[in-house]
Design a protein around this motif. Structure first.
Motif, short mmCIF file in Angstrom:
data_model
loop_
_atom_site.label_atom_id
_atom_site.label_comp_id
_atom_site.label_asym_id
_atom_site.label_seq_id
_atom_site.Cartn_x
_atom_site.Cartn_y
_atom_site.Cartn_z
N LYS A 194 2.53 -1.89 -10.76
CA LYS A 194 1.52 -2.92 -10.58
C LYS A 194 0.20 -2.42 -11.15
O LYS A 194 -0.10 -1.23 -11.07
N LEU A 195 -0.58 -3.32 -11.70
CA LEU A 195 -1.87 -2.94 -12.29
C LEU A 195 -2.88 -2.67 -11.18
O LEU A 195 -3.07 -3.48 -10.28
N ASP A 196 -3.52 -1.50 -11.28
CA ASP A 196 -4.63 -1.20 -10.39
C ASP A 196 -5.88 -1.67 -11.15
O ASP A 196 -6.29 -1.05 -12.12
N HIS A 197 -6.45 -2.80 -10.71
CA HIS A 197 -7.52 -3.42 -11.50
C HIS A 197 -8.75 -2.53 -11.61
O HIS A 197 -9.46 -2.56 -12.60
N ARG A 198 -8.97 -1.71 -10.60
CA ARG A 198 -10.18 -0.91 -10.63
C ARG A 198 -10.18 0.07 -11.79
O ARG A 198 -11.18 0.33 -12.42
N TYR A 199 -9.01 0.67 -12.04
CA TYR A 199 -8.95 1.68 -13.10
C TYR A 199 -8.16 1.19 -14.30
O TYR A 199 -7.91 1.94 -15.22
N ASN A 200 -7.71 -0.09 -14.21
CA ASN A 200 -7.03 -0.66 -15.35
C ASN A 200 -5.84 0.17 -15.76
O ASN A 200 -5.65 0.48 -16.92
#
Length: 1305
Positions: free
Chosen positions: A60-66
């Motif tokens: 899953k994408l961790d949006h904070r660190y892209n």
């Protein structure tokens, strides 16, 4: 005294201990993607999944660190997974099918099965959600028919598609049309298509490639995708005939796409949603990604991404959004030309710059590699090179280089991994059938012996990458175990299904052939006698052979197991002791000298496979089983100390790290390798070292250690070697002792790096730094120097024939890497020269003015005939040359490239990056030092960002390294405390001394709480006595100690406190003087501690009734009261006082949690306090309504909560004026957190590693717990260990409201 109550409490206390899992999972090597079936990779929104043979990995994408992170592993299938399909209208759900005729619908968020269909009448070869048909999955096998499974609703169940059946050729795959309802296309093995749509004539077996017409040759359809822009067009790939665009209505071929001849076969293709008319393909021979547009028959571009061919491709629908920083717009990518914003028209002439559309392709390769390729930036966002795709049967650390771990698998390969980076470094040639077992050569021979199912045994030279010997004495029989003698490196033993255990020399001369009555599964050389070997046999017996005689009869035969014996293992520390694991589910311990079975370990519910003795603590034995668990045993009395449930399938191999004896690796049929730390099982040992006890409490002989119930002692080689080294030292003995033992107890993953940095800060000579130092997180003063020498190495290194290991870079790539390093260090001229050498003139020219205008002119002349063609230079060199450091750092940070940002910031701090002077200006020195000052601030920020990235990735030790790199000891200690690496934090804090004192004392206090229980009270006291100002702390310990009066007086004496009676008198005089704090303290230490409740609670209630109270004015008293003896507190007669104490502690706990930014538990603490107030008769100066007003104000005004809102949350409403005022009042009460850096949630090592089988739901949130679980005192209620740690730091009592203490440290 109410003894029943006490009994319940102590009994419960023991149970609670056992419940809390002690062995920690600290690392995970994920499997690769299987190459056998077609639809084994799928994506939805910001997540993608791929299938190994038996498990599905969800990222899953961790949006904070892209960046993408492994979020879940689904391993419900027991046979090969054949297909996966993500639900188009629910991103949490996917369907998967397996070879045992099973279909499963799985919910990712809840990690559980939503529905299962058991008998699918044939193996589902392809499955897909029916578009626009609600919850319905279609699946098909061989020649049909197409089944439709409605999962829910009125007509739930399986129906057959009316027309799609009775095909003449097997179905490879099928695809629903995404827009036209009910339209579906099938691809067949004979190369034809079948197309069905409601209301028109069915087309069966049409559109075969022209060259096949009239023949009965097969050319299976390997890929099939509807054109998103039209209702009738369909892209089809055939294995040999390439790719065509066909019209499903007119039944004609619209375009045939032509390939260069070398890439004849294509197995996978995908449309690019962000660029209409474009699609990509992957070659199946080599890893070339080709970009196409439907209007051209030849590819627009191609990239070689990997040496091995593609197996599957999938483009993510919405490319991950880059998080943007205000100062720089990161949409323009620095790798592409100015045309990258628009999708280029297909009429581009070949020589013009062409850019890929933005988008991310999930790529799966034939060797099991899986990656996510950012097409716009032309770089990997994520690449897992090579993973095993099948059961891993064996794993072993390399004896002389424990950073390397070898694994042997059902997929026919042995792979060698670097356990610090968790990446594959070498792989054997493969094609060996099944590899069941492996054994490293002794010493530094760099060879591995492997045992296979059908090709005999082999010796593989790891560095040279080739097989050097084969042994075929067992013929075609499978060899189950191979063991290279470590006492006599010329001998290798193998045992096989043919009933023989054969001992031979490495050149193939057979020394002994020991015949058994049935298949032999395991063998192990004695560690004490080079001529002794034990075997495990199908006839349920264990045998011991003695090689020094000519007899081929066993010396001993041990009987007792009730089913076949698999592995046998000699104890490394106790002569003549060995263990065996059997299909009867038990492990037996045998004493060779007594001819007897001395213990039977029962507890596994299935056959036992992995076995491993600990190499330091003689009674610790670990076993792995087909019941999916790993158990750790105390063989003195046969108790199971701990059970690990994290593997998702049978556990086969266990191995112990040679220099870190409490780190172990395990491997399993779930195709993962996991790393574990056993240190918590022997934690008191580390405290003995911290508290500087005598060697007798640390190192001993096996006889002492084997006394039942004795505290653990170290008896192995690692600890002996450390002691010998320490005995040679004349200075810094304590420092070295703490460092060496701390490393021996810590798992790999940063502790070595951390200690190197501690030495640097303490002024150690740089020449003493190990070679590995420059590979890790370096101190800032070294960063530029080491990176420069690395760049020079890259420039001069010549490619050696075997030098590179897997995928070694070419000369050109090395030069490019070198240039990049020089550039980031501000060594511009070197960069320009290397760019010129690579033929990239424009790059060289664009930064040359940064050296001097003269140098730039010189370069211009060398290339006078070509002027610069584009105005926009690549961002990086441009920034460096113009000295715009801040913009560049932001640019990297915005992309999550924190390491790059760090290099630039440090280069600037060292004054390597300047703003170029175009004219001569009288330049005063001040601005330069101002710049450096500003850059230093920038550097600290980047290091903090990087530390935070490591921290929330579950790597607190590396986060601490980032802080130490810029001399920030406070934050480094805080990272270790928040990661619950308490013992390590004390060791580091003691060595760092003064600068870390405050934090060290806090950690000692937390650690002491861990040991405030029988039988370790003394250790708790020892820890507290290491804190200078410790009178109150020792008073708390003594107050909490349950025992008879004489025992209590004894501990008072040890802690230097007055006796029970004297305390009573002191308390009474403190009351008369109005000294509330001392009154409470001495009452707690008196024969009637409950008197303290009355005095303390009355005082706190008075304080709270006053309008200007602060947390710091009431917390010290409440904290003291928290140490009242539990057996007294839970007595029925103190119900009211107890309720009031719990309520007040809960409320103040909530406020402390707000101050510490423990956002996840603040609502739980408020809720707990309100519930207690509703349920119990109490008079406290708090109102339930007021509590909810406060909580809502806090939630409305806390930025971190507002930013982390999900897309499904209610729309954000700004706080009202009243809420702002309420929040301001709260903050006034709180004042500042006294310890710097402790704000923010706790996150222990391994919190982000998905477990498999043991899914627990948190009683705080109702959601499943990610990472380690903590069970409360009822043995049922669970919360995450992270939440338990935060709760215990702000409120001493359990969330169940029983009055029992919570100490999860």
């Amino acid at each position: 005294m109410d003894t029943d109550n006490l009994e319940w409490y102590t009994k419960n206390d023991a149970d609670v201990k056992i419940k809390m899992s002690q062995v920690k999972q600290v690392g995970l090597l994920a499997a690769g993607c299987q190459p056998w079936n077609k639809d084994v990779c799928a994506a939805s929104g910001d997540r993608f999944a791929y299938c190994a043979t038996l498990a599905i990995y969800v990222y899953k994408l961790d949006h904070r660190y892209n960046e993408f992170k492994l979020r879940a592993i689904m391993s419900e299938h027991k046979k090969t997974i054949t297909a996966i399909s993500w639900c188009p209208h629910n991103p949490e759900v996917f369907a998967s099918a397996s070879a045992d005729n099973l279909l499963i619908i799985w919910n990712v968020a809840e990690q559980k099965i939503v529905a299962r269909l058991d008998n699918t009448k044939g193996i589902p070869a392809s499955l897909s959600w029916c578009w626009n048909a609600g919850d319905c999955v279609a699946f098909v096998s061989h020649r049909g028919p197409l089944y439709l499974w409605a999962i829910s609703g009125l007509d739930a169940g399986v129906t057959v598609h009316k027309e799609a059946h009775s095909f003449l050729s097997d179905i490879c795959l099928f695809r629903w049309h995404p827009v036209k309802k009910g339209k579906v296309a099938f691809g067949h093995t004979d190369g034809s298509l079948s197309i069905f749509q409601p209301g028109s004539k069915n087309q069966k077996h049409v559109l075969r490639p022209e060259s096949l017409e009239g023949t009965d040759e097969e050319d299976p359809v390997t890929a099939l995708e509807w054109d998103p822009l039209s209702t009738d067009y369909l892209l089809v790939a055939n294995l040999h005939n390439g790719i065509r665009m066909v019209d499903s209505e007119g039944l004609t071929c619209v375009t045939t796409f032509s390939f260069p001849s070398s890439a004849a076969s294509v197995q996978c293709l995908a449309w690019v949603p962000s660029a209409p008319g474009m699609f990509i393909t992957g070659d199946s021979q080599v890893g070339v990604l080709r970009i196409w547009n439907v209007s051209r028959s030849t590819p627009l571009d191609n990239f070689k991404l990997k040496k091995t061919g593609f197996h599957a491709l999938h483009v993510l629908n919405s490319p991950p959004a880059k998080k943007s920083m205000s100062s720089v717009s990161p949409t323009k990518n620095h790798h592409t030309s100015s045309t990258s914003e628009a999708v280029p028209p297909p009429t581009l002439s070949q020589n013009q710059a062409f850019s890929l559309p933005p988008g991310h392709a999930v790529c799966c390769f034939m060797d099991g590699g899986v990656g996510l390729y950012d097409m716009g930036a032309k770089k990997w966002d994520f690449l897992r090179d090579l993973g095993h795709v099948e059961t891993i049967f064996d794993c072993k650390f390399k004896p002389d280089d424990p950073n390397l771990l070898a694994t042997a698998s059902f997929d026919g390969t042995i792979k060698v991994w670097d356990i610090n980076t968790l990446t594959a470094v070498y792989t054997s040639p493969g094609n060996e059938g099944v590899v069941y077992s492996l054994s490293w050569a002794p010493g530094d021979l760099n060879c591995i012996a492997g045992a296979t199912s059908r090709n005999g045994a082999f010796i593989w030279d790891v560095k040279k990458g080739k097989m050097i010997t084969r042994f075929n004495e067992h013929g075609k029989s499978g060899i189950f175990c191979i063991a290279w003698s470590h006492k006599d490196s010329k001998r290798i033993a193998t045992c096989s299904g043919d009933g023989f255990c054969i001992i031979r020399t490495i050149d193939g001369r057979v020394l002994h052939k020991y015949k058994h009555p049935a298949a032999v599964f395991g063998c192990d050389w004695s560690q004490n006698n080079k001529d002794m070997i034990a075997t495990g046999c199908e006839d349920k017996n264990v045998r011991v052979y003695y090689l020094a005689t000519s007899s081929d009869q066993p010396l001993k035969v041990f009987t007792g197991h009730l089913a076949k014996v698999f592995h046998v293992r000699w104890s490394p520390l106790r002569e003549g002791i060995l263990c065996s694991g059997s299909d009867d589910g038990t492990v037996r311990i045998w004493d060779y000298t007594q001819d007897a079975c001395i213990n039977v370990l029962s507890g596994h519910t299935a056959p036992v496979r992995g076995l491993m003795w600990n190499t330091e603590v003689p009674y610790l034995l670990t076993s792995g089983s087909w019941d999916y668990t790993i158990k750790v045993w105390d063989t003195r009395d046969g108790t199971c100390l701990d059970t690990c449930y994290d593997h998702g399938a049978d556990v086969y191999g266990l191995t112990c790290h040679p220099s870190r004896p409490f780190t172990m690796a395990s491997c399993s049929r779930d195709s993962t390798v996991r790393l574990w730390s056993l240190t918590p099982l022997i934690a008191p040992l580390l405290v003995n070292i911290l508290a500087d006890h005598s060697w007798d409490d640390i190192i001993g002989n096996t006889d002492r250690a084997m006394v039942p119930g004795a505290t653990p002692l170290l008896c192995g080689k690692v600890s002996r070697d450390i002691k010998q080294e320490l005995d040679k030292l004349s200075s810094e003995v304590r420092m070295k002792k703490l460092r060496w033992f701390s490393e021996c107890f810590s798992p790999p993953g940063g502790s070595h790096n951390l200690w190197d940095l501690v030495s640097v800060i303490n002024g150690q000579d740089d020449s003493l730094l190990p070679q590995s130092y420059s590979k890790g997180i370096m101190h800032m003063k070294h960063l530029v120097r080491f990176k420069t020498s690395e760049a020079q190495e890259l420039t001069i290194v010549k490619m050696s024939k075997f030098g590179g290991g897997i995928g070694a870079p070419s000369k050109e790539e090395r030069l490019r890497d070198a240039a990049e390093i020089h550039l980031r260090l501000g060594q511009i001229q070197r960069y320009c020269e290397l760019m010129v050498e690579l033929g990239e003139w424009d790059k060289a020219l664009s930064v040359a003015p940064g050296v001097s205008i003269k140098y730039w002119k010189k370069l211009m002349q060398r290339r006078a005939d070509q002027l610069m063609q584009e105005e926009n230079h690549d961002v990086i060199p441009y920034c460096i040359a113009t000295g715009d450091v801040r913009k560049l750092v932001n640019f990297f940070t915005a992309r999550g490239q924190l390491n790059e940002a760090l290099l630039v910031a440090q280069g600037a701090c060292e004054g390597n990056i300047h703003v170029p002077q175009t004219a001569v200006i009288n330049h005063t020195a001040t601005t330069d030092s101002d710049d450096i000052e500003a850059y230093n601030g920038l550097l600290q920020c980047v290091c903090k960002e990087l530390a935070e990235w490591y921290f929330q990735d579950g790597r607190a030790v590396l986060a601490a390294c980032c802080h130490l790199a810029v001399d920030n000891t406070e934050l480094a200690m805080a990272s270790l405390i928040r990661g619950n690496e308490l013992e390590l934090a004390v060791c580091v804090g003691l060595v760092l001394g003064e600068s870390a004192n405050q934090a060290t004392h806090y950690v000692l206090e937390l650690l002491a709480r861990k040991y405030m229980t029988a039988p370790t009270w003394d250790l708790a006291a020892d820890l507290l006595q290491m804190i200078p100002d410790n009178e109150v702390l020792l008073a708390k310990l003594c107050a909490f100690y349950p025992g008879s009066s004489s025992e209590i007086n004894q501990i008072h004496k040890k802690c230097g406190l007055p006796s029970l009676e004297e305390c009573q008198a002191l308390a009474e005089s403190a009351v008369s003087e109005g000294d509330i704090f001392n009154a409470v303290k001495y009452y707690l230490l008196s024969p009637e501690p409950e008197a303290a409740l009355l005095v303390g609670i009355t005082h706190v209630k008075e304080q709270l009734s006053d309008s200007d109270w602060t947390v710091d004015s009431v917390h010290p008293i409440l904290d003291l009261l928290g140490y009242i003896r539990t057996d007294r507190l839970i007595l029925a007669k103190f119900t009211e006082a107890r309720s009031e104490l719990l309520i007040l502690s809960g409320y103040i706990g909530a406020l402390l949690a707000i101050r510490r930014q423990y956002s996840s538990i603040v609502p739980a603490l408020y809720e707990y306090t309100s519930q207690l107030m509703k349920r119990r008769e109490v008079s406290v100066p708090l109102q339930i309504e007021q509590l909810s007003v406060e909580l809502e104000a806090w939630m409305a005004c806390t930025p971190s909560l507002i930013n982390s809102r999900g897309p499904d949350d209610a729309p954000y409403t700004p706080p009202s004026e009243a809420q702002k005022a309420e929040h301001a009042r709260l903050l006034d009460r709180l004042q500042k957190e006294p310890l710097r850096g402790l704000e923010g949630p706790d996150y222990v090592t391994g919190s982000n590693l998905p477990s498999h089988s043991d899914v627990q739901v948190s009683c705080f949130t109702g959601l499943r717990i990610q990472g380690p679980v903590f069970f409360l005192e009822d043995g049922k209620s669970a919360i995450s260990l992270n939440d338990a740690l935060m709760w215990a730091k702000v409120n001493l009592f359990s969330p169940l409201g029983t009055g029992v203490r919570l100490d999860p440290f």
